[in-house]
Motif scaffolding. Sequence first.
Motif, PDB file in Angstrom:
ATOM      1  N   LEU A 103      61.230 -65.223  13.767  1.00 41.69           N
ATOM      2  CA  LEU A 103      62.089 -66.028  14.781  1.00 41.69           C
ATOM      3  C   LEU A 103      61.669 -65.564  16.345  1.00 41.69           C
ATOM      4  CD1 LEU A 103      65.226 -64.670  12.754  1.00 41.69           C
ATOM      5  CD2 LEU A 103      64.505 -66.827  12.724  1.00 41.69           C
ATOM      6  N   VAL A 104      60.468 -65.989  16.533  1.00 34.78           N
ATOM      7  CA  VAL A 104      59.696 -65.469  17.808  1.00 34.78           C
ATOM      8  C   VAL A 104      60.681 -65.631  19.124  1.00 34.78           C
ATOM      9  CG1 VAL A 104      57.849 -65.643  19.165  1.00 34.78           C
ATOM     10  CG2 VAL A 104      57.389 -65.746  16.841  1.00 34.78           C
ATOM     11  N   GLU A 105      61.345 -66.626  19.288  1.00 38.56           N
ATOM     12  CA  GLU A 105      61.906 -66.662  20.500  1.00 38.56           C
ATOM     13  C   GLU A 105      63.259 -65.713  20.672  1.00 38.56           C
ATOM     14  OE1 GLU A 105      62.719 -70.879  21.598  1.00 38.56           O
ATOM     15  OE2 GLU A 105      60.465 -71.381  21.675  1.00 38.56           O
ATOM     16  N   ALA A 106      63.981 -65.893  19.483  1.00 40.82           N
ATOM     17  CA  ALA A 106      65.304 -65.218  19.426  1.00 40.82           C
ATOM     18  C   ALA A 106      64.954 -63.521  19.187  1.00 40.82           C
ATOM     19  CB  ALA A 106      65.863 -65.585  18.085  1.00 40.82           C
ATOM     20  N   TYR A 107      64.002 -63.349  18.813  1.00 38.07           N
ATOM     21  CA  TYR A 107      63.455 -61.881  18.726  1.00 38.07           C
ATOM     22  C   TYR A 107      63.113 -61.316  20.246  1.00 38.07           C
ATOM     23  CZ  TYR A 107      61.307 -57.383  17.455  1.00 38.07           C
ATOM     24  OH  TYR A 107      60.730 -56.289  17.328  1.00 38.07           O
ATOM     25  N   ILE A 108      62.245 -61.999  20.862  1.00 42.03           N
ATOM     26  CA  ILE A 108      61.947 -61.842  22.147  1.00 42.03           C
ATOM     27  C   ILE A 108      62.908 -61.466  23.125  1.00 42.03           C
ATOM     28  CG2 ILE A 108      60.349 -62.467  24.163  1.00 42.03           C
ATOM     29  CD1 ILE A 108      58.134 -63.544  22.256  1.00 42.03           C
ATOM     30  N   GLU A 109      63.775 -62.443  22.920  1.00 43.58           N
ATOM     31  CA  GLU A 109      64.962 -62.767  23.811  1.00 43.58           C
ATOM     32  C   GLU A 109      65.903 -61.567  23.470  1.00 43.58           C
ATOM     33  OE1 GLU A 109      68.633 -65.803  24.570  1.00 43.58           O
ATOM     34  OE2 GLU A 109      67.092 -66.449  23.558  1.00 43.58           O
ATOM     35  N   LEU A 110      66.035 -60.991  22.355  1.00 45.25           N
ATOM     36  CA  LEU A 110      66.885 -59.986  21.972  1.00 45.25           C
ATOM     37  C   LEU A 110      66.148 -58.656  22.765  1.00 45.25           C
ATOM     38  CD1 LEU A 110      69.158 -58.558  20.511  1.00 45.25           C
ATOM     39  CD2 LEU A 110      67.770 -58.575  18.497  1.00 45.25           C
ATOM     40  N   GLN A 111      65.055 -58.359  22.604  1.00 43.96           N
ATOM     41  CA  GLN A 111      64.325 -57.267  23.282  1.00 43.96           C
ATOM     42  C   GLN A 111      64.411 -57.238  24.584  1.00 43.96           C
ATOM     43  OE1 GLN A 111      63.736 -54.895  20.924  1.00 43.96           O
ATOM     44  NE2 GLN A 111      64.217 -56.460  19.400  1.00 43.96           N
ATOM     45  N   GLU A 112      64.721 -58.506  25.297  1.00 44.44           N
ATOM     46  CA  GLU A 112      64.374 -58.775  26.920  1.00 44.44           C
ATOM     47  C   GLU A 112      65.865 -58.679  27.274  1.00 44.44           C
ATOM     48  OE1 GLU A 112      61.790 -61.555  27.765  1.00 44.44           O
ATOM     49  OE2 GLU A 112      60.240 -60.540  27.231  1.00 44.44           O
ATOM     50  N   SER A 113      66.987 -58.705  26.345  1.00 44.81           N
ATOM     51  CA  SER A 113      68.421 -59.146  26.892  1.00 44.81           C
ATOM     52  C   SER A 113      69.016 -58.064  27.705  1.00 44.81           C
ATOM     53  CB  SER A 113      69.294 -59.123  25.517  1.00 44.81           C
ATOM     54  OG  SER A 113      70.640 -59.523  25.865  1.00 44.81           O
TER      55      SER A 113
END
Length: 294
Positions: A103-113
């Motif tokens: 879930l690349v986009e969701a995962y990266i967004e989570l880490q940068e949230s």
Amino acid sequence: MLKDISEWERIGYGGKSTLEKEELVSPEGLKYLIKYPRKFNQGVSWEDITELIAAEIGKILGLEMMKVEMVTRNGRRGCLLRNFVEESNAMMAEEGGALLPSLVEAYIELQESPLKNIELIDAGFQVMEKFDYWEFVKTEFMDIQIFDIFIGNQDRHPFNWQVLFLAEEGAKFSPIYDNGASLGFRFDDEQLMMKAINVQEMNKYMKNTKVKAGLFEKKSVKAKDLLIYIHKHYPNEFKSSLDKLIKFDTERYIKFIQSLDLLSEAQRVWLQHIIPIRRQKILEWFGKEEENYE
């Protein structure tokens, strides 16, 4: 006297890690990992011992834990860990951090949230619920949240849990591993004794507990917020996990701590105090949150 494994063959260095590691093969041909405690310019680390103690706490709770043994190798003490992928005869094992990028986009967004506290936790679990194997691992994933808060584990990031793929069972949560950054592993004897005999310091230590929740690489959330969230959104899994804590055999734990010759007196006193107190506090929190969310 600890078992000396100096003659075991080294086959690797354990990959990227905060701890020095070696991959080994025993004379019987079985694969293991040895982890050595970190060296700091200031402060101490006894996280090889806390790895052992955390594994015992998990076993008392009824959780499936990675097998841990204290050993020496070339004059250095470390904790020896059995390779559970080989032991389980798994076809494949994938770390959480390696699986979630599906879930690349969701995962990266989570880490940068920029979100914090409950909002960040909610965002994390929304990503987890899109995870292909979520229903297979959900119960065990909740168990590690309660376990990590219980031991004060500071390092359950997404690369510190795994899913195993077995021929007959399919996807399965791995035994719990990498638990050494817990139980006051950075406190020296003076700090440990001071906190152990000071109720206010104990309460402060518990209140300030933060965890990575198996979701975040560089962020942490308040332990109490995480408990509140799980209780509200996953009540069945929460009750199952908390039941394990209610049934925790404190007497068995105390006997284990008293049996460890490796501990200093301050470490022994601290460990005999901190776990019963953390258990009591979590159960107190549960009572309050239960009233709030019924």
